[in-house]
Design an enzyme around this catalytic site. Structure first.
Site, PDB file in Angstrom:
ATOM      1  N   GLY A 154       0.832  -1.210   0.000  1.00 59.88           N
ATOM      2  CA  GLY A 154       0.000   0.000   0.000  1.00 59.88           C
ATOM      3  C   GLY A 154       0.850   1.237   0.000  1.00 59.88           C
ATOM      4  O   GLY A 154       2.020   1.211   0.331  1.00 59.88           O
ATOM      5  N   CYS A 155       0.267   2.330  -0.406  1.00 62.93           N
ATOM      6  CA  CYS A 155       0.976   3.587  -0.382  1.00 62.93           C
ATOM      7  C   CYS A 155       0.744   4.181   0.986  1.00 62.93           C
ATOM      8  O   CYS A 155      -0.334   4.067   1.530  1.00 62.93           O
ATOM      9  CB  CYS A 155       0.440   4.498  -1.451  1.00 62.93           C
ATOM     10  SG  CYS A 155       0.004   3.576  -2.914  1.00 62.93           S
TER      11      CYS A 155
END
Lengths: 409, 105
Positions: B103-104
């Site tokens: 995920g960012c």
């Protein structure tokens, strides 16, 4: 003479040049730092400009004031890095050779990556606040705005400072209340993420704040197009959202020279070892701050924690030793929540934000994952620390490694 | 974590339905995984994307971002959304049998 070249004199590069300059023997080492822009921007301050809390003068200072006098400073455009030949081409056909290179070229917004975002309405009804101009033009717009639907949209992840868009809508809620027009303004928070933030626990808490402040959250929206005439944004599945005022966080990308030099990923970020901060492809290149492809936040606090690690590892590399220091992904963010209060979060690669006291376990004065007035003072005090301590590479009372002490599971 | 059976093979998946061991994957398992998330049929375009995902994962240890998919898979963004509605990068990763993309943050 051995040569250390640092590309970029923003937060990361400036901290690093000061640290290295303090220890490298000047009879053996020549240090050069290159940046095309002679102005240093206090980027955390951009958030406050639209609401008239800071003006442009509060966030700008000459870079020269923060760079050591005995280091060669070059204010020129970087043309190309040739990592296989250990040299950098800069404007004016000059070539800089290096023994070690530190890349700290940061990240910038690219509104042209979204169809329809840049056009006649750019900085008329569509604004960014990740540039001084954007933030300033938005302040002028807000001064005379009579209300309507304000949509904040994040175009694409990752972005610099992932909490800034939340802070923006929290402050907007406060500001419109102060102006006496909150009842005439709808605020929508439109994000490609499944929730308000990336980390589940903080996402829930911050999502609750959005609800409390009557800000509508629209998740999983990947913007495909802006119709700036009709004032509509749409996603790739045809969902449409209309706006009167669009505040955009455009696609963020690393410096073009990274791509041009064949050293970047699809966002022009440099593939970097997440622990040692050395380039994955080149032994004598280290990467710092927003320029990396690491799954850590792109933020000044992260660059600061990284700089301690990179400092030790660069000295090991110079001594031809294995790199011993390891970055843990530590980030520390003050989140302005409006009405003179703030929330503080502290986390790393593996541990999501937890409640507790910070930086002194059990004492504080700051409270983690809670909204307090003290957290807001911390944020406002930080500007002084930034200009006077952080950039100069001085020790701050917050360690580069995240601590579990003072945190509640 | 839980066990699921696709095409006669027992597959371990995490809480969100992502396979733990990508080497267990085959095209029939992919069809089963797709049905779980509401995609009834997989065509050649789907498999073109899935194979790209798996190649990336093998090389990089993580699934590609949407931008990388768009740039390199040979399928444009609009089509990607047609094939894998509501988040192609994540949905395609699930069906490709690789772990959830980093995920960012």
């Amino acid at each position: 003479m051995k040569k250390l070249v640092i590309l970029g004199a923003g937060t990361a590069g400036t901290m690093m040049v000061n640290k290295m300059n303090a220890v490298l023997n000047r009879d053996e080492w020549q240090i050069t730092i290159v940046d095309q822009d002679p102005t240093h921007y206090y980027q955390p301050g951009f958030l406050f400009i639209p609401f008239g809390i800071y003006n442009r003068n509060d966030v700008l200072k000459p870079k020269k004031d923060f760079l050591p006098a005995n280091v060669e400073t070059v204010f020129s455009k970087i043309e190309m890095i040739e990592p296989d030949n250990n040299r950098v081409h800069i404007e004016g056909k000059r070539i800089l050779d290096y023994d070690f290179l530190i890349i700290a070229t940061g990240t910038r917004i690219h509104p042209e990556e979204t169809e329809g975002l840049v056009g006649d309405e750019w900085h008329q009804s569509i604004f960014d606040f990740y540039t001084v101009e954007g933030a300033y033009n938005l302040s002028r717009k807000l001064k005379n705005w009579e209300g309507g639907r304000m949509v904040l949209n994040i175009a694409e992840m990752p972005i610099k400072c992932p909490v800034a868009p939340l802070e923006f809508v929290f402050l907007a809620d406060w500001w419109f209340t102060e102006q006496g027009i909150r009842d005439k303004v709808e605020i929508e928070y439109v994000t490609p993420l499944p929730g308000a933030f990336t980390k589940p626990r903080a996402s829930r808490l911050l999502g609750d704040f959005l609800t409390k402040k009557n800000i509508k959250l629209i998740p999983e929206f990947d913007i495909g197009n802006v119709d700036s005439e009709k004032k509509i944004i749409s996603d790739y599945e045809g969902r449409e959202i209309d706006y009167d005022l669009l505040v955009t966080i455009p696609t963020n990308m690393g410096d073009e020279i990274i791509g041009k030099s064949g050293m970047g990923n699809e966002f022009n970020y440099v593939p970097t070892d997440p622990q040692t901060l050395r380039s994955k492809d080149f032994e004598n290149i280290f990467v710092l701050g927003d320029a990396t492809d690491l799954p850590s936040s792109k933020a000044g606090s992260v660059a600061h924690f990284q700089s301690d690690i990179l400092f030790e590892n660069l000295l090991d590399a110079i001594d031809e030793q294995p790199l011993r220091a390891k970055f843990d992904g530590h980030a520390n963010c003050y989140i302005e929540s409006g009405f003179g209060k703030g929330i503080l979060i502290d986390f790393n690669y593996d541990t999501e934000p937890l409640p507790g006291k910070f930086p002194l376990p059990g004492v504080g004065p700051f409270s983690l994952l809670e909204e307090t007035k003290m957290n807001h003072y911390g944020k406002m005090m930080f500007r002084w620390m930034y200009w006077n301590l952080l950039l100069r590479g001085a020790e701050l009372p917050i360690g580069s490694e995240m601590l579990m002490a003072g945190k509640r599971m | 974590m839980s066990e699921k059976q696709f095409a006669g093979v027992n597959v371990t998946v995490d809480d969100e339905g992502f396979m733990i061991d990508y080497t267990q994957w085959n095209e029939d398992i992919a069809r089963g995984l797709a049905k779980e998330i509401g995609i009834e049929e997989l065509n050649d375009k789907h498999f073109m994307v899935l194979n790209f995902m798996r190649k990336e994962f093998k090389e990089k240890g993580t699934g590609p971002s949407l931008r990388k998919l768009k740039n390199e898979s040979g399928v444009n963004t609009k089509e990607l959304y047609g094939l894998f509605p509501k988040g192609p990068a994540k949905k395609a990763a699930l069906i490709a049998g690789i772990t959830k993309p980093v995920g960012c943050i």
